[in-house]
Structures are given as structure tokens and as C-alpha cells.
Design an enzyme around this catalytic site. Structure first.
Site, PDB file in Angstrom:
ATOM      1  N   GLY A 162       0.832  -1.210   0.000  1.00 44.61           N
ATOM      2  CA  GLY A 162       0.000   0.000   0.000  1.00 44.61           C
ATOM      3  C   GLY A 162       0.854   1.242   0.000  1.00 44.61           C
ATOM      4  O   GLY A 162       2.067   1.174  -0.227  1.00 44.61           O
ATOM      5  N   ASN A 163       0.228   2.394   0.243  1.00 44.04           N
ATOM      6  CA  ASN A 163       0.988   3.639   0.306  1.00 44.04           C
ATOM      7  C   ASN A 163       0.392   4.545   1.375  1.00 44.04           C
ATOM      8  O   ASN A 163      -0.618   4.209   1.992  1.00 44.04           O
ATOM      9  CB  ASN A 163       1.021   4.318  -1.066  1.00 44.04           C
ATOM     10  CG  ASN A 163      -0.375   4.649  -1.557  1.00 44.04           C
ATOM     11  OD1 ASN A 163      -1.075   5.456  -0.958  1.00 44.04           O
ATOM     12  ND2 ASN A 163      -0.796   4.014  -2.632  1.00 44.04           N
ATOM     13  N   ARG A 164       1.010   5.707   1.579  1.00 39.64           N
ATOM     14  CA  ARG A 164       0.653   6.558   2.719  1.00 39.64           C
ATOM     15  C   ARG A 164      -0.373   7.637   2.373  1.00 39.64           C
ATOM     16  O   ARG A 164      -0.528   8.600   3.113  1.00 39.64           O
ATOM     17  CB  ARG A 164       1.912   7.198   3.293  1.00 39.64           C
ATOM     18  CG  ARG A 164       2.789   6.184   3.998  1.00 39.64           C
ATOM     19  CD  ARG A 164       3.862   6.863   4.794  1.00 39.64           C
ATOM     20  NE  ARG A 164       4.920   7.366   3.940  1.00 39.64           N
ATOM     21  CZ  ARG A 164       5.618   8.461   4.181  1.00 39.64           C
ATOM     22  NH1 ARG A 164       5.353   9.191   5.240  1.00 39.64           N
ATOM     23  NH2 ARG A 164       6.580   8.847   3.366  1.00 39.64           N
ATOM     24  N   SER A 165      -1.073   7.502   1.267  1.00 33.09           N
ATOM     25  CA  SER A 165      -2.059   8.529   0.905  1.00 33.09           C
ATOM     26  C   SER A 165      -3.164   8.591   1.968  1.00 33.09           C
ATOM     27  O   SER A 165      -3.654   7.566   2.439  1.00 33.09           O
ATOM     28  CB  SER A 165      -2.681   8.180  -0.450  1.00 33.09           C
ATOM     29  OG  SER A 165      -3.760   9.027  -0.696  1.00 33.09           O
ATOM     30  N   ALA A 180      -3.818   7.719  -4.953  1.00 33.18           N
ATOM     31  CA  ALA A 180      -2.442   7.214  -5.089  1.00 33.18           C
ATOM     32  C   ALA A 180      -2.589   5.735  -5.416  1.00 33.18           C
ATOM     33  O   ALA A 180      -2.894   4.915  -4.553  1.00 33.18           O
ATOM     34  CB  ALA A 180      -1.673   7.418  -3.794  1.00 33.18           C
TER      35      ALA A 180
END
Ligand code: CTP
Length: 422
Positions: A221-224, A289
Site C-alpha cells: 500500500g501507500n501513505r495517501s 495514489a
């Protein structure tokens, strides 16, 4: 919250912003207490001006203690201080929350028979009105006409939320959450009133980060945080648009008034949800994102450390579809005139890489910002440039994500105007 003032020697000095919070007599009056906090904690000087009826719900002592200022309702108290004129003259921002049907009728009629209505009639500053009432009252022609009148006068009347009302019923009329009202009011103070410039438009926004499963407990995943997408949705909805948000993983955020939220997890789920709704949209904004790659195989059971095939230390990835590019291709194939806006967060050469990305994806506009050093993701503020397919390059002034949303939607409306003219 402070206001920059020019003082005699031409040096900009800071003084606390004077915020008047008007409170009418509805059950949501108790939420005004939280609204006071929203402003006092950012350094504003808050003066509460309730109606007589509001004090049936919350006592003057509570409002005085929270704001640190006296609380009066009538025009005949502290007459020596000429309060009925002074409070309005000194205000930098007036927020009325909750505004009842009756109070809005009185303001629309130009009445000045208590301290709140006379303050509003005197004031030259932005006025933001957050209605709260039963659905039936909100939808009545008399109320809607008063709302239209107030908007014509230049006041920002916020659309209320859909939701649980005082009793067991639900519908439009519930007051927005104090944090939403405060944020919208700050945006109005910074950028001007919100008009209904997107009435009749359908806006589809992707927000947050997509996640790709490795196995039942792990993912990529990502930090959006989704904040920029939700801020765009909030402003677009208050400009009168019908808004749908396709949200991946986000921080806990308030649902913008009237917006529909579709929750998805993976890139392919987001792609399907966006494609399904794209034909109906006048405007599509891809703030999400998107995870560019996903594991080639998602394991059905939890992968174990040190297993014979060592599946955890080497995960083979395959590329995900480019959702934005797919939406542009679909639009071009159908000949629709949907405006499509992309986002780009770049660590290096933001303008150069942004321009190349805009061309590669075929979007009409691209908001590009610099994320060097982990900036922006999850943060409250943003800035950058809006690049246009017509070669335009508009700087986006640093501000809250909602203030940035205003600048992006303004750019979209300008783009609409220019393409309509050509
Ligand atoms: N985007 C998309 N689908 C993807 C990747 C990105 O729709 N698979 C969208 C994003 O929502 C954003 C824009 O494309 O609006 C640019 O995203 P970004 O991640 O900056 O672009 P990439 O194509 O992934 O390029 P990069 O190599 O810089 O990551």
C-alpha cells in the site's frame, strides 16, 4: 488563526482573527460548543452571539467560558458600547451554526431585531451559514427561497448533511460536523464565498490509496490519506455538484454533504468503479495514489517465513492498469466532453515530469506538487502548479487542501469556459 493587517509604518502585523459565531435555537446548538474550539485553538478571538432561543439549548455561561467573551442576545444590553453595530463591524468572519429556518427568514428579510441579525446586517466580512432543521422544513419552498435569497446577497449558505435528525428520521437537514463547518468557513475567509457554480454537474473523484493483497494478512500500500480528494469533493458538493467519491484506503474523514462514497481496495476494483461511473460524469478527478504493481499471485493462506518456496522474500509483481489513461481512452472513444484531471506527486523536477505525465496520460489538467522529503502525503497543506493540455501553467498558492481544491476547481471552470468559447 490570524489576520495580516497593514499598520501605519507599512509593516504587516498579525492580530488574532475576530470570528463571530451566531447560534440559533435548534437542537444542534450544542455542536456550536465544538465549533468555538475549532476556532479558539487556531488562535482566533471568538465572540458568540446566540439568539434568545439558542439559550434554551445551551446556557450563556457555557458559551462565555468557552469563548472567554461576554454573551448577549439583545440590542439593549451594553448600549454604551453600541454592540449592535460594533460586533459586526469588528468581525473578520461570521459563522452561523446552526441556522434555523426562522433565522434564515429573518436575515433574508433584512431584520435587525436582535444582536445576531443586527450584527449580520452591519457586517461587511464573509458570512457562512450552516443550516440545521428537519427535512420537511429544509425542503419547503419558503426555506429554499430564503436560501436562494441569502446566496444572492453574497452569503455562503452551506448545504446540510443527509443523516439522522433529532428523532428517528433521516434526510437532508442535519447540520454539518463542526470540523467541516470550520474548514469551509476558513476556506471562505481565504478565497471568498462559495457560489453554486457547479450546480447540475456530476463530479467523480478517486481518493486515497489502493492496496494489493499479498496474502490474507499482508498487502502492498501507500501513505495517501485521501484528504485532497475529500477536500475537492467537499468544495464541489458545496458548489452544487452531484459528487461521487471512489475511495481506497483513507484516513478517517467526514463525508462531504450529499456525496456518495464507494469503497474499494485494489487498483483493479478502483478501475472498475471509475469506469462504471465515468460516462455519467462531467468532471473526473483522479487524486488517488494508485498502486502501480500488484503481486502476481495472491496467496489464499498466510505465507510462512522460511517456507520451502521462500514465497515471502521474493514477491513477483505485475503491472496494474493505468486508471487515468483508461478513463481518457474511454472518453476519447465515446466523444464525450468530460473534463479529466490528474494528479502527480514528484520528488524531482516537478514541472518537467508533470508536463510529460500530462501528455502521456492525455488528461486535460494535471495538478503537480513536490513531495520531496515525504511532504504532502497526510499533511494538511498543499501547493504546486496546475498544468493544462493547452500549455497553461497556473501556480497553486500554498494553503489547506480545501483552499487548494478551490484553486483546482476554479481552473476546471476556467477550462470549461475557454473550451466552450473555442
Ligand atoms: N494513476 C492511475 N493509475 C495508475 C497510476 C496512476 O490512474 N496505475 C493516476 C493517479 O491517480 C494520478 C496520475 O495517474 O492522477 C499520476 O499518478 P503517478 O503515480 O504520479 O503516475 P505514474 O503513472 O504511476 O508515474 P510514476 O512512474 O511517476 O509513478
Amino acid at each position: 488563526m490570524s489576520q495580516t493587517n497593514e499598520v501605519g509604518d507599512g509593516v504587516a502585523a498579525q492580530r488574532p482573527m475576530n470570528v463571530v459565531i451566531g447560534v440559533a435555537g435548534g437542537i444542534a446548538a450544542y455542536k456550536a460548543c465544538h465549533l468555538v474550539r475549532e476556532f479558539t485553538e487556531s488562535g482566533a478571538n471568538v465572540r458568540l452571539v446566540p439568539t434568545e432561543n439558542a439559550l434554551e439549548f445551551v446556557g450563556a455561561a457555557t458559551f462565555e467560558a468557552l469563548s472567554g467573551n461576554p454573551v448577549d442576545t439583545g440590542v439593549f444590553t451594553r448600549v454604551d458600547e453600541v454592540q449592535h453595530v460594533r460586533v459586526g463591524q469588528e468581525a473578520d468572519l461570521i459563522v452561523v451554526a446552526p441556522a434555523t429556518a426562522d433565522l434564515m427568514a429573518r436575515i433574508a428579510a433584512g431584520r435587525a431585531d436582535d444582536l445576531l441579525t443586527s450584527t449580520i446586517l452591519v457586517a461587511m466580512c464573509p458570512v457562512v451559514i450552516a443550516p440545521a432543521m428537519h427535512t420537511e422544513m429544509w425542503l419547503k419552498p419558503a426555506t429554499q427561497m430564503n436560501v436562494d435569497t441569502l446566496r444572492t446577497f453574497g452569503y455562503t449558505v452551506l448545504d446540510p448533511a443527509h443523516g439522522r435528525l433529532t428523532g428517528k428520521d433521516t434526510g437532508p437537514g442535519r447540520m454539518l460536523e463542526p470540523a467541516q463547518i470550520a474548514e469551509l468557513a476558513r476556506t471562505v475567509a481565504a478565497t471568498g464565498r462559495i457560489t453554486r457554480s457547479l450546480a447540475g454537474k456530476r463530479v467523480l473523484i478517486s481518493a486515497g490509496g489502493t492496496q494489493e493483497n499479498i496474502d490474507p494478512v499482508r498487502y502492498i500500500g501507500n501513505r495517501s490519506s485521501g484528504k485532497q480528494g475529500f477536500a475537492l469533493a467537499e468544495v464541489a458538493a458545496q458548489r452544487g455538484a452531484e459528487v461521487t467519491i471512489v475511495a481506497g484506503n483513507t484516513a478517517e474523514l467526514n463525508t462531504p454533504a450529499g456525496a456518495e462514497i464507494v469503497r474499494v481496495r485494489s487498483t483493479r476494483e478502483m478501475e472498475a468503479a471509475m469506469q462504471e461511473r465515468a460516462d455519467d460524469a462531467d468532471l473526473i478527478i483522479m487524486t488517488a495514489a494508485v498502486a502501480d504493481y500488484r503481486p502476481e499471485h495472491e496467496a489464499d493462506s498466510k505465507l510462512k517465513k522460511g517456507s520451502a518456496d521462500d514465497a515471502l522474500s521474493t514477491i513477483r509483481l505485475v503491472e496494474n492498469p493505468d486508471i487515468l489513461k483508461g478513463l481518457v481512452d474511454k472518453r476519447n472513444a465515446s466523444g464525450a466532453d468530460t473534463v479529466i484531471v490528474g494528479f502527480a506527486a514528484e520528488t524531482d523536477n516537478p514541472l518537467e515530469y508533470g508536463r510529460a505525465k500530462l501528455e502521456r496520460k492525455g488528461a486535460d489538467l494535471l495538478m503537480v506538487n513536490s513531495v520531496a522529503g515525504g511532504k504532502v502525503f497526510g499533511e494538511e497543506r498543499n501547493s504546486g502548479w496546475i498544468l493544462g493540455a493547452d500549455g497553461s501553467e497556473t501556480p497553486v498558492q500554498d494553503g489547506s487542501k480545501q483552499v487548494v481544491a478551490v484553486q483546482i476547481l476554479d481552473a476546471v471552470e476556467r477550462y470549461w469556459d475557454s473550451t466552450l468559447q473555442s
